[in-house]
Structure formats: structure tokens, C-alpha cells
Scaffold this motif. Structure first.
Motif, PDB file in Angstrom:
ATOM      1  N   SER A   1       2.547  19.292 -22.909  1.00 27.16           N
ATOM      2  CA  SER A   1       3.887  19.193 -22.347  1.00 27.16           C
ATOM      3  C   SER A   1       4.230  17.723 -22.145  1.00 27.16           C
ATOM      4  N   GLY A   2       5.440  17.345 -22.560  1.00 23.26           N
ATOM      5  CA  GLY A   2       5.866  15.957 -22.413  1.00 23.26           C
ATOM      6  C   GLY A   2       5.442  15.070 -23.557  1.00 23.26           C
ATOM      7  N   SER A   3       4.835  15.636 -24.597  1.00 21.60           N
ATOM      8  CA  SER A   3       4.362  14.812 -25.716  1.00 21.60           C
ATOM      9  C   SER A   3       5.483  14.439 -26.674  1.00 21.60           C
ATOM     10  N   GLY A   4       6.649  15.107 -26.556  1.00 23.98           N
ATOM     11  CA  GLY A   4       7.782  14.789 -27.422  1.00 23.98           C
ATOM     12  C   GLY A   4       8.169  15.909 -28.365  1.00 23.98           C
ATOM     13  N   LYS A   5       7.515  17.078 -28.274  1.00 30.22           N
ATOM     14  CA  LYS A   5       7.787  18.175 -29.206  1.00 30.22           C
ATOM     15  C   LYS A   5       9.241  18.639 -29.140  1.00 30.22           C
ATOM     16  N   SER A   6       9.710  18.954 -27.933  1.00 30.53           N
ATOM     17  CA  SER A   6      11.075  19.464 -27.782  1.00 30.53           C
ATOM     18  C   SER A   6      12.111  18.393 -28.106  1.00 30.53           C
ATOM     19  N   VAL A   7      11.783  17.131 -27.833  1.00 30.31           N
ATOM     20  CA  VAL A   7      12.699  16.043 -28.184  1.00 30.31           C
ATOM     21  C   VAL A   7      12.903  16.013 -29.693  1.00 30.31           C
ATOM     22  N   LEU A   8      11.812  16.130 -30.442  1.00 31.04           N
ATOM     23  CA  LEU A   8      11.906  16.115 -31.900  1.00 31.04           C
ATOM     24  C   LEU A   8      12.679  17.323 -32.417  1.00 31.04           C
ATOM     25  N   ILE A   9      12.444  18.500 -31.833  1.00 24.85           N
ATOM     26  CA  ILE A   9      13.177  19.703 -32.241  1.00 24.85           C
ATOM     27  C   ILE A   9      14.675  19.513 -32.022  1.00 24.85           C
ATOM     28  N   ASN A  10      15.059  19.012 -30.855  1.00 23.92           N
ATOM     29  CA  ASN A  10      16.476  18.820 -30.546  1.00 23.92           C
ATOM     30  C   ASN A  10      17.104  17.726 -31.395  1.00 23.92           C
ATOM     31  N   MET A  11      16.321  16.740 -31.757  1.00 23.72           N
ATOM     32  CA  MET A  11      16.814  15.686 -32.642  1.00 23.72           C
ATOM     33  C   MET A  11      17.110  16.259 -34.023  1.00 23.72           C
ATOM     34  N   ARG A  30      17.938  19.252 -34.596  1.00 24.15           N
ATOM     35  CA  ARG A  30      19.098  20.137 -34.413  1.00 24.15           C
ATOM     36  C   ARG A  30      20.406  19.360 -34.414  1.00 24.15           C
ATOM     37  N   GLY A  31      20.358  18.063 -34.100  1.00 24.68           N
ATOM     38  CA  GLY A  31      21.588  17.284 -34.019  1.00 24.68           C
ATOM     39  C   GLY A  31      22.212  17.292 -32.647  1.00 24.68           C
ATOM     40  N   THR A  32      21.395  17.573 -31.613  1.00 22.88           N
ATOM     41  CA  THR A  32      21.901  17.557 -30.239  1.00 22.88           C
ATOM     42  C   THR A  32      22.221  16.121 -29.829  1.00 22.88           C
ATOM     43  N   LYS A  33      23.446  15.912 -29.374  1.00 19.36           N
ATOM     44  CA  LYS A  33      23.994  14.569 -29.165  1.00 19.36           C
ATOM     45  C   LYS A  33      23.082  13.658 -28.353  1.00 19.36           C
ATOM     46  N   GLU A  34      22.528  14.175 -27.254  1.00 17.67           N
ATOM     47  CA  GLU A  34      21.729  13.337 -26.348  1.00 17.67           C
ATOM     48  C   GLU A  34      20.411  12.883 -26.974  1.00 17.67           C
ATOM     49  N   TYR A  35      20.056  13.454 -28.111  1.00 24.61           N
ATOM     50  CA  TYR A  35      18.756  13.157 -28.716  1.00 24.61           C
ATOM     51  C   TYR A  35      18.875  12.281 -29.969  1.00 24.61           C
ATOM     52  N   LYS A  36      19.976  11.603 -30.104  1.00 28.94           N
ATOM     53  CA  LYS A  36      20.127  10.689 -31.234  1.00 28.94           C
ATOM     54  C   LYS A  36      19.040   9.621 -31.171  1.00 28.94           C
ATOM     55  N   SER A  38      15.365  28.666 -13.327  1.00 30.98           N
ATOM     56  CA  SER A  38      16.351  27.607 -13.532  1.00 30.98           C
ATOM     57  C   SER A  38      16.227  26.608 -12.396  1.00 30.98           C
ATOM     58  N   LEU A  39      16.397  25.335 -12.737  1.00 31.13           N
ATOM     59  CA  LEU A  39      16.446  24.265 -11.753  1.00 31.13           C
ATOM     60  C   LEU A  39      17.894  23.827 -11.592  1.00 31.13           C
ATOM     61  N   TYR A  40      18.205  23.173 -10.489  1.00 31.78           N
ATOM     62  CA  TYR A  40      19.559  22.663 -10.289  1.00 31.78           C
ATOM     63  C   TYR A  40      19.781  21.506 -11.265  1.00 31.78           C
ATOM     64  N   PRO A  41      20.671  21.682 -12.253  1.00 28.78           N
ATOM     65  CA  PRO A  41      20.755  20.716 -13.365  1.00 28.78           C
ATOM     66  C   PRO A  41      21.227  19.328 -12.963  1.00 28.78           C
ATOM     67  N   TYR A  42      22.042  19.226 -11.911  1.00 26.91           N
ATOM     68  CA  TYR A  42      22.594  17.924 -11.546  1.00 26.91           C
ATOM     69  C   TYR A  42      21.866  17.287 -10.355  1.00 26.91           C
ATOM     70  N   ARG A  43      20.723  17.847 -10.009  1.00 27.56           N
ATOM     71  CA  ARG A  43      19.896  17.290  -8.948  1.00 27.56           C
ATOM     72  C   ARG A  43      18.618  16.717  -9.553  1.00 27.56           C
ATOM     73  N   SER A  44      18.087  15.688  -8.932  1.00 31.85           N
ATOM     74  CA  SER A  44      16.832  15.096  -9.404  1.00 31.85           C
ATOM     75  C   SER A  44      15.667  16.043  -9.131  1.00 31.85           C
ATOM     76  N   PRO A  76      16.636  17.572 -14.557  1.00 32.45           N
ATOM     77  CA  PRO A  76      15.872  18.521 -15.375  1.00 32.45           C
ATOM     78  C   PRO A  76      16.069  18.357 -16.875  1.00 32.45           C
ATOM     79  N   ASN A  77      17.300  18.000 -17.317  1.00 30.20           N
ATOM     80  CA  ASN A  77      17.515  17.884 -18.764  1.00 30.20           C
ATOM     81  C   ASN A  77      16.854  16.648 -19.365  1.00 30.20           C
TER      82      ASN A  77
END
Length: 529
Positions: A38-48, A50-56, A375-381, A425-426
Motif C-alpha cells: 500500500s502506498g507504493s504507487g499502484k493506484s496512482v499509475l492506474i489512475n494516470m 485512466r486519464g484522471t486529471k489530478e494524476y497528470k 468512507s472517510l470525510y473527503p474534505y477533512r485531513s 483522503p484523496n
């Protein structure tokens, strides 16, 4: 034929490099597996991908070698070059730097990419299963689309639920509908981020076979992350092992998976446990629903349970067997159709069917539940999610100390815990969010903890850390745990007693190893893999 080329890809979040100089080549029709903690970058690469804007990516190139119709801009795989498009135009070769392409090329490629995200069912909750699949189709005659949707639902073994409303499905059933929806898009690239992490072994096996038949065998290029070794061995042509954003090994699945699993420590074993008296008593509890198509559905059918203080009690069974419904009745989120549920608080037994402050309202503050769809509160740290967001109001410095201590318990070291406290969380990986959600449950130090699929998206190393943290919490805080899981290895490692649930009934209660013996040979092989 080369389809996607990643060249020197780097991505940074808040000054931390999460992908470092990645170079990967993905062949058309191949399956790439991505392995790592977890945290190794797997999901970041998947979202990249996919073309998800935040993962450019911050630097590097993501090259798509494609065939494009110059008339309608329809995009196809590179092997289609020279063929005719449905509009009458001709498909011509084109090389596109995905993240630096013009908007039309970017949008057309993105339309041909399907994705299944971990613990994200993304369904129209109030619509029927068949309507959910039809919504994913673009164009075409309604009758033709209907037959196609029925075929897809049969392939994912959901044809018996076509008229059911999506919100009433189990987690495993929802994930199969998501797969049918994604396949309805006829993608040229299929991305799967822990698609079976929360499913029971039998349902996961159905889904794996469907991915083989419906994606891999049809020549659709796939990129998949999973912590299940057999998934990588069955599906992936090659595997990359990511660690802190870098590829530390690349090669055949069996070789890379073996080397990765060699780094997993064994969980601690606890031999002698002293239990207190009974704290949960469930007698003849039932939950019945009525369906026009099927009549009375017995989701939970006459269940009896007795759970002692400091016991770690497991409930196992296939998707739809009634496990989650039982847990929701225990905490008062679902009203039973009959029976009794009592929980001991101090010297008093509280009737959980009785509403109000003198009924279950009195004991609910001392019970914590981790939902399967947490689910976590998305706009809270992270710090806010662990403190004020759950009404845990503490002095600032003490709140930080307690948060770090609890994050330690779910596998974060001090440095890692400190770096995520102020993140949203995001900004975390899926596995990191999962562990923070468990920390959110534990930080209140409840008397009773209910964990619904606590290891679904965890890598094997983190799973061992969570096992150890549960055993430690039981020892230090005398907490009682109810663990609902499809992960039999985890249940064997952490649970004292286990109940096998099937068709709404408890078939047997005993030690986890004895429950395994109640499974068929085929089920046993799947649950212990």
C-alpha cells in the motif's frame, strides 16, 4: 505490437515522489500486473493510465500507439490500422502522447478505457441491475443493447438479479454488476484496481474467470493490481513490483510474486487467551425481505450466537450469505424481523431492538463498525478524520500523539504517519485510506469492534501488521472483535472462534481450522489461496 509506452514517468504529490522515472512497455492484448505494498504507487499509475486529471505526470511521456479514423476520430487498437471504420472512413496509424495530446485525441482515447476501482461500486443505486448495464452503452438499438446486457449479466453470473435495485445487492454482487457495466463499453484498455479485494473466494474466482474469458481471451489489453498471488499467476503476462514509486523487479508473474511474498513476515501467534463472560447474545434472529419476483427472502434465518469479552469472533461465508446484514442488525442499522439481540454494558444487558437512549442508544457509543464500503470525510485531513470529525475532541498535541499511535497500530511507522496527518483522503493510496478507516474505528477505544472485510485491499505485509494490531488491541484494551471476512488465511491467523454462514443460517461454530474442514475441497483450495 506495442500499444502503450511509459517513458520516464514521474509524479509528485505535496513534494513527495510517488512515481519515480517509470519505464514500462505494454503490448496490445497483454495483461500487465502491478504488485506492491500500500502506498507504493499502484493506484496512482492506474489512475494516470485512466486519464484522471489530478494524476497528470509531472514529467515523462505516456505514448499510445493507436489507429484513428480521420473522419469521425474514432480510436481503435494499433492492429486495426488499414481497416474500415463504421462511418466508412479508414483507420490510420497515429502516435499520441496522451497527457500532452489535443483535447479531442485525449477524450477519444479516454472513452475507450474502462476501469474498476477498489471498494468503489459506482452504480445508480436506485435503478435496476439491467438498467445500470444499459446506461453504460452508447448508441445502438434498444433491443440489441438489451440482449447484449443480458449476455453480460449472465457472464458475470448476475442474470438472477436483473430486476433487483442496485442498492439492495451485496458487495460482491455490486462488483459483478460494475464489471458488466465496464465490459459494456467495449474498451480497448481495461484497468482493474483490486477488483476482487472484498469478495469471497468463490465469487472472486467467478470474477477472475470472467476477466479471463471476457477481457484477456478477447485480446483486450488489461492492467491489474491485486494482492492475490493466484490472480497475478492466472491473468498477468508480466508483473512489475513497485516499491516507493520505483520498479524494483519486472518479469514473469510466478517469479515476481514469489520474490514479493518472500518479504512478508509471519504474524504473531497467541496461544493462551483468557476470555471474560458473555457480552453479546443473539437468539433466533431473523431478517426477511419481500420481493415481487422471489417472494420472501430470508437474508438472516434464525441465527444464535454467544460472544465473550475479549474474544475475536470470525464470521465467514459467500457473498449474500447474510454476514453483513447480521452485523448491521447487531449495531442497530437494520431492524430485525424477529429474535433478540442483547449486549452487555457494565453490569446491564441492553436490548438492541429497543430504540432510544435507554435502549440501544446507550450502548452504540461503545461499538465501532468498519463498513465494507467505508468512507472517510473527503474534505477533512487524516488528523481531522481521526479526531474532531468523529466527535473525538482532544487538545491539539494530544490529538496528534493519539492519532500517530493509532496509525502505528495499523501498520504506519512514525515517519509515514506524520507525513499523512495533514493529507486529505484523496491524496492517499487505496490501501492507505483503508488503514486510516480502520484507525478511525480503533481510535475511540470501543468495547466492541466490528470489521467488515478489513483486509480486502491490503498487501500481505500490511495484513500481518493489522493482524498484530488487532491482537495487541485485544490484549491491552480487552476489546471484543467481530470480523467478517472472505480471507480465510487472515481468519485463521487472528480469530479465536469462527462461524460458517450460508443461506442466512449459521452452519457451524468452531475453531477456524475446523471450519475449513467443513468446506468442500474446491472451496477449501480457493479460500486458502
Amino acid at each position: 505490437m506495442s500499444f502503450i509506452e511509459l517513458k520516464n514517468i514521474t509524479k509528485t504529490f505535496n513534494g513527495v515522489e510517488v512515481l519515480k522515472d517509470l519505464n514500462v512497455n505494454i503490448e496490445e492484448g497483454s495483461v500487465l500486473g502491478i504488485l506492491g505494498r500500500s502506498g507504493s504507487g499502484k493506484s496512482v499509475l492506474i489512475n494516470m493510465l485512466r486519464g484522471t486529471k489530478e494524476y497528470k505526470p509531472d514529467s515523462g511521456e505516456m505514448i499510445f500507439n493507436i489507429a484513428v479514423c480521420n473522419n469521425c476520430l474514432h480510436v481503435e487498437l494499433p492492429s486495426k490500422v488499414g481497416e474500415s471504420c463504421n462511418c466508412g472512413g479508414k483507420l490510420e496509424v497515429k502516435t499520441v502522447d496522451f497527457w500532452n495530446a489535443d483535447r479531442k485525441d485525449f477524450a477519444e482515447i479516454r472513452k475507450r478505457i474502462a476501469i474498476m476501482l477498489q471498494r468503489n461500486f459506482a452504480l445508480y443505486e436506485r435503478e435496476a441491475v439491467i438498467e445500470n448495464v444499459l446506461r453504460a452503452m452508447e448508441g445502438g438499438e434498444y433491443k440489441e443493447n438489451l440482449y447484449k446486457a443480458l449476455d453480460l449479466l449472465e457472464m458475470v453470473q448476475m442474470s438472477h438479479r436483473i430486476t433487483h435495485v442496485a442498492r439492495d445487492l451485496s458487495g460482491g454482487e455490486k462488483q459483478r454488476v460494475v464489471l458488466a457495466r465496464q465490459m459494456a463499453k467495449e474498451p480497448m484498455l481495461f484497468l482493474a484496481d483490486e477488483p476482487t479485494g472484498t469478495l469471497d473466494p468463490q465469487t472472486a474466482e467467478y470474477l477472475h474467470q470472467t476477466l479471463i474469458n471476457g477481457v484477456k481471451n478477447k485480446g483486450i489489453t488489461m492492467v491489474i493490481t491485486s494482492h492475490w498471488p493466484e490472480v497475478m499467476n492466472k491473468l498477468a503476462d508480466q508483473v512489475i513490483w513497485l516499491d516507493k514509486g520505483e520498479i524494483i523487479e519486472k518479469g514473469p508473474a510466478n517469479q515476481v510474486v514469489k520474490n514479493f511474498l518472500d518479504t512478508v513476515p509471519l504474524p504473531k501467534k497467541v496461544d493462551d487467551v483468557e476470555y471474560g463472560g458473555s457480552v453479546i447474545e443473539i437468539e433466533n434472529v431473523e431478517k426477511h425481505y419481500y420481493s415481487i419476483e422471489r417472494g420472501v427472502i430470508k437474508a438472516v434465518d434464525g441465527v444464535d450466537l454467544n460472544i465473550k469479552q475479549s474474544e475475536i469472533f470470525g464470521i465467514v461465508g459467500l457473498s449474500g450469505s447474510g454476514k453483513t446484514t447480521l452485523s448491521r442488525m447487531l449495531i442497530g442499522l437494520t431492524e430485525p424481523s424477529g429474535g433478540e439481540i442483547k449486549i452487555k454494558l457494565g453490569d446491564d444487558w441492553i436490548d438492541m431492538i429497543q430504540k432510544g437512549p435507554i435502549g440501544r442508544g446507550r450502548v452504540i457509543p461503545y461499538i465501532s463498525l468498519l463498513h465494507q464500503e467505508y468512507s472517510l470525510y473527503p474534505y477533512r485531513s487524516v488528523l481531522e478524520n481521526l479526531t474532531e470529525s468523529i466527535s473525538l475532541n482532544l487538545p491539539a498535541e494530544f490529538a496528534k500523539m493519539k492519532a500517530i499511535h493509532t496509525l502505528n497500530a495499523v501498520g504506519f511507522d512514525d515517519e509515514h504517519a506524520a507525513t499523512i496527518l495533514n493529507k486529505k483522503p484523496n491524496e492517499l493510496s487505496g490501501g492507505e485510506r483503508h488503514r486510516v478507516a480502520i484507525a478511525q474505528v480503533l481510535i475511540k477505544e470501543p468495547n466492541i469492534v466490528i470489521l467488515d472485510e478489513p483486509t480486502g485491499t491490503m498487501d500481505p505485509i500490511t495484513r500481518v501488521q493489522v493482524t498484530d494490531s488487532i491482537l495487541k488491541a485485544r490484549e491491552e484494551l480487552e476489546q471484543t472483535f467481530i470480523i467478517i471476512s472472505h480471507d480465510m488465511d487472515f481468519v485463521i491467523d487472528v480469530c479465536d472462534t469462527t462461524a460458517l454462514m450460508r443461506g442466512g443460517k449459521i452452519l457451524k461454530i468452531g475453531e477456524p481450522e475446523d471450519i475449513v474442514k467443513e468446506l468442500t475441497p474446491e472451496e477449501e483450495e480457493k479460500m486458502l489461496n
